[in-house]
Write a protein that holds these residues in place. Sequence first.
Motif, PDB file in Angstrom:
ATOM      1  N   SER A  60       0.810  -1.218   0.000  1.00 41.46           N
ATOM      2  CA  SER A  60       0.000   0.000   0.000  1.00 41.46           C
ATOM      3  C   SER A  60       0.843   1.268   0.000  1.00 41.46           C
ATOM      4  CB  SER A  60      -0.930   0.006   1.212  1.00 41.46           C
ATOM      5  OG  SER A  60      -0.176   0.138   2.385  1.00 41.46           O
ATOM      6  N   SER A  61       2.154   1.132   0.020  1.00 41.14           N
ATOM      7  CA  SER A  61       3.000   2.320   0.097  1.00 41.14           C
ATOM      8  C   SER A  61       3.598   2.668  -1.264  1.00 41.14           C
ATOM      9  CB  SER A  61       4.096   2.133   1.141  1.00 41.14           C
ATOM     10  OG  SER A  61       4.959   1.093   0.750  1.00 41.14           O
ATOM     11  N   GLU A 114      -6.616   4.204  11.579  1.00 38.00           N
ATOM     12  CA  GLU A 114      -7.550   3.342  12.298  1.00 38.00           C
ATOM     13  C   GLU A 114      -7.087   1.904  12.188  1.00 38.00           C
ATOM     14  OE1 GLU A 114     -11.508   3.798  10.823  1.00 38.00           O
ATOM     15  OE2 GLU A 114     -11.543   5.945  11.202  1.00 38.00           O
ATOM     16  N   GLY A 115      -7.328   1.136  13.212  1.00 41.26           N
ATOM     17  CA  GLY A 115      -7.057  -0.300  13.182  1.00 41.26           C
ATOM     18  C   GLY A 115      -5.620  -0.653  12.888  1.00 41.26           C
ATOM     19  N   MET A 153      -1.055   9.528   1.979  1.00 41.68           N
ATOM     20  CA  MET A 153      -1.937  10.601   1.495  1.00 41.68           C
ATOM     21  C   MET A 153      -3.399  10.235   1.706  1.00 41.68           C
ATOM     22  SD  MET A 153      -0.415  13.323   0.679  1.00 41.68           S
ATOM     23  CE  MET A 153      -1.646  14.202  -0.261  1.00 41.68           C
ATOM     24  N   SER A 154      -3.755   8.977   1.515  1.00 39.88           N
ATOM     25  CA  SER A 154      -5.158   8.592   1.702  1.00 39.88           C
ATOM     26  C   SER A 154      -5.550   8.670   3.179  1.00 39.88           C
ATOM     27  CB  SER A 154      -5.430   7.203   1.127  1.00 39.88           C
ATOM     28  OG  SER A 154      -4.715   6.219   1.824  1.00 39.88           O
ATOM     29  N   ASP A 155      -4.588   8.548   4.081  1.00 38.70           N
ATOM     30  CA  ASP A 155      -4.860   8.727   5.514  1.00 38.70           C
ATOM     31  C   ASP A 155      -4.975  10.211   5.863  1.00 38.70           C
ATOM     32  OD1 ASP A 155      -4.735   5.990   6.055  1.00 38.70           O
ATOM     33  OD2 ASP A 155      -2.672   6.052   6.778  1.00 38.70           O
ATOM     34  N   LYS A 167      -8.413  14.194   6.718  1.00 33.92           N
ATOM     35  CA  LYS A 167      -8.253  14.930   7.988  1.00 33.92           C
ATOM     36  C   LYS A 167      -8.016  16.410   7.721  1.00 33.92           C
ATOM     37  CE  LYS A 167      -6.642  15.204  12.478  1.00 33.92           C
ATOM     38  NZ  LYS A 167      -6.885  14.472  13.681  1.00 33.92           N
ATOM     39  N   LEU A 168      -7.151  16.720   6.755  1.00 30.85           N
ATOM     40  CA  LEU A 168      -6.850  18.116   6.466  1.00 30.85           C
ATOM     41  C   LEU A 168      -8.004  18.814   5.763  1.00 30.85           C
ATOM     42  CD1 LEU A 168      -3.078  17.911   5.470  1.00 30.85           C
ATOM     43  CD2 LEU A 168      -4.090  18.451   7.692  1.00 30.85           C
TER      44      LEU A 168
END
Length: 170
Positions: free
Chosen positions: A19-20, A84-85, A143-145, A149-150
Amino acid sequence: MLKNLFIILAPILMLACASSQQAKPQELEIEQVFQVPGFAKDSLFDGVKIWIAENFKSSKAVLEYENKEDGSLIGNGMVGYPCEGLSCIGQEGNKVLFTMKVEVKDEKFRLSFSNLKVYHPYFSNSVTTISAGENPVWSKGQMSDIKPKLLAFGAQIKASLSHAKEKSNW
């Protein structure tokens, strides 16, 4: 025992690596325009500045540049790393550092973020300087995390503006 630990951690590490994927430079900046009908440029500017003062520890420390005539506010901020998780494994205590720019015009504002960095306190060589543990955001997974939030700041600013307008009729 060590073999069992490896068997448990190997799939998690493989998922993290998959995922990175490295993000392209244009994917490392966040920008969105928010419509706020009924608000003039000057009242938007003042409202955003108030929101910054109420939502950051010190607006004076956050704001690097402000120009009411141009409708521009630029500052540096920091938030906890959103996860999360299982995605939180290895992210405990991390912070996201960013440059935030707000540009206002009549009835709208543009919110953009750049210079995104993740601060890893456990990999820091120094407690007194934040730069020792900084790493630029580089993956699509990060970026998806971070992006939601921003961008939530925009909705919060809009809500704050509406609430202030309601309270002004006392």
